[in-house]
Design a protein around this motif. Structure first.
Motif, short mmCIF file in Angstrom:
data_model
loop_
_atom_site.label_atom_id
_atom_site.label_comp_id
_atom_site.label_asym_id
_atom_site.label_seq_id
_atom_site.Cartn_x
_atom_site.Cartn_y
_atom_site.Cartn_z
N VAL A 16 0.87 -1.18 0.00
CA VAL A 16 0.00 0.00 0.00
C VAL A 16 0.90 1.23 0.00
CG1 VAL A 16 -1.90 -1.17 1.18
CG2 VAL A 16 -0.21 0.08 2.52
N VAL A 17 0.43 2.30 -0.61
CA VAL A 17 1.25 3.49 -0.81
C VAL A 17 0.52 4.70 -0.23
CG1 VAL A 17 2.47 4.90 -2.52
CG2 VAL A 17 2.17 2.45 -2.93
N SER A 18 1.26 5.60 0.38
CA SER A 18 0.65 6.80 0.96
C SER A 18 0.06 7.68 -0.14
CB SER A 18 1.69 7.59 1.76
OG SER A 18 2.76 8.01 0.93
N LYS A 19 -0.84 8.56 0.24
CA LYS A 19 -1.53 9.41 -0.73
C LYS A 19 -0.55 10.28 -1.51
CE LYS A 19 -5.79 9.70 2.02
NZ LYS A 19 -6.69 9.02 1.08
N ASP A 20 0.54 10.71 -0.87
CA ASP A 20 1.51 11.56 -1.57
C ASP A 20 2.56 10.75 -2.32
OD1 ASP A 20 3.06 10.57 0.49
OD2 ASP A 20 3.39 12.51 1.47
N LEU A 21 2.42 9.44 -2.33
CA LEU A 21 3.31 8.52 -3.04
C LEU A 21 4.76 8.61 -2.54
CD1 LEU A 21 0.80 8.31 -4.85
CD2 LEU A 21 2.33 8.17 -6.83
N LYS A 22 4.92 8.89 -1.25
CA LYS A 22 6.27 8.98 -0.69
C LYS A 22 6.65 7.78 0.16
CE LYS A 22 6.64 14.02 -0.73
NZ LYS A 22 6.84 15.26 0.08
N ARG A 23 5.64 7.06 0.70
CA ARG A 23 5.94 5.93 1.58
C ARG A 23 5.09 4.72 1.18
NH1 ARG A 23 4.14 7.23 6.78
NH2 ARG A 23 2.84 8.80 5.77
N GLN A 24 5.58 3.56 1.57
CA GLN A 24 4.87 2.32 1.29
C GLN A 24 4.92 1.42 2.51
OE1 GLN A 24 7.50 0.92 -1.86
NE2 GLN A 24 8.38 -0.62 -0.49
N ALA A 25 3.97 0.49 2.57
CA ALA A 25 3.95 -0.51 3.63
C ALA A 25 3.67 -1.87 3.00
CB ALA A 25 2.87 -0.18 4.67
#
Length: 333
Positions: A16-25
């Motif tokens: 899954v990716v953060s809304k700002d496309l900077k982090r993932q899990a």
């Protein structure tokens, strides 16, 4: 929520990716791959959404998100069917081939079944063995469905859309006429397409997703220069509900089916083919349209098709920034 697949194995590893496309899990504890999540969407979607919310709130540290490490969200899909929802595009490219356009094209969608056994990642090169084949980019919107019943209505089909993304539907223009002349459709002229780094659920798009259309400009760049900014919600003759229902008229569609919009294309304010971005117009999402306009204006096309070393970038933005990340490819050998 926003989902991506890291380039691990043949089918990727789901994150899954953060809304700002900077982090993932990492989401592999819920579903190892995106296809596995789609196969059990009712179970997986709430768990993935919860994971995405924790990442967004900072409850999870996550890792930096790097599109260059991504495979296509669905590296292999069970089905890839591409429509031609923007009839303006169909009209222009048929003019280039000196082919008449039947009136039914305005009432019944065109659709072809493309190769889905190997989508390119967003930053993978576009393979091109022979420049004489006339390589072209095609910027499009795609949707991914859950299972769709045979004979589904437009409303049922639209309700089955669970993800939205972008595609560069690569075409080899100079191979198309001879293939179509055989009466059996595209094959060699439609090599592997590239998908955006991230696919998103429709709710991420807010009011831009309405009436089965995505109302945002699709930005296309060629070698760093603006080439197109046509609005995907304008001049779309057939919405995605209609396209999915068309595909399901005689067959069921399994979870993970990808349906494309066809090349995003806008008419000019006067109803004509529009102008290039450099002339203040919305430009074009493929080279073939520009070449057709050049032919209509001066009797011959001027813009060449893609050569090795050319760079293509396709993305869509909202007020917060890039929505799906960018398809950013160099044409290679």
């Amino acid at each position: 929520m926003k989902l991506a697949s890291l380039n691990v194995g043949r089918d990727g590893r789901l994150v899954v990716v953060s809304k700002d496309l900077k982090r993932q899990a990492d989401a592999s504890a819920i579903a190892l791959t995106l296809q596995a999540a789609l196969d059990e969407w009712d179970r997986c979607a709430p768990l993935l959404r919860s994971l995405a919310e924790r990442l967004e709130k900072g409850d999870l540290a996550g890792e930096p998100f790097d599109p260059t490490r991504c495979a296509a969200p669905l590296p292999r899909a069970y089905q890839w069917a591409d429509g031609s929802a923007y009839v303006n595009h169909v009209e222009l490219v048929r003019k280039a081939r000196k082919a008449e356009m039947p009136a039914t094209f305005w009432t019944d969608p065109l659709m072809y079944q493309g190769g889905s056994d190997g989508f390119l990642g967003p930053c993978q090169p576009i393979p091109l063995a022979d420049e004489s084949w006339g390589c072209d980019m095609e910027g499009e919107v795609v949707v991914v469905t859950r299972d769709v019943l045979l004979g589904a209505t437009r409303e049922q089909a639209l309700g089955a859309v669970v993800l939205v993304g972008l595609v560069n539907d690569v075409s080899l223009r100079n191979l198309i006429p001879d293939e179509l002349a055989k009466g059996f459709g595209f094959f060699q002229s439609k090599p592997a397409s590239a998908l955006s780094p991230v696919f998103v659920t429709p709710d991420e798009l807010g009011t831009a997703w309405r009436d089965g259309k995505l109302h945002r400009p699709l930005e296309v760049f060629l070698d760093g220069q603006p080439f197109g900014r046509a609005n995907a919600g304008v001049d779309m003759t057939f919405d995605f509900g209609t396209l999915v229902a068309h595909a399901a008229k005689t067959r069921t569609l399994c979870a993970g089916t990808i349906i494309g919009s066809g090349t995003v294309s806008n008419r000019g304010p006067d109803g004509g083919p529009g102008k290039a971005v450099s002339e203040g117009g919305a430009g074009y999402s493929c080279i073939a349209e520009l070449r057709t306009v050049e032919t209509l204006q001066s009797g011959a096309p001027k813009t060449p098709f893609l050569k090795r070393g050319n760079r293509v970038r396709i993305e869509m933005r909202d007020e917060a920034g890039t929505i799906f990340g960018a398809i950013d490819q160099v044409v290679g050998a």
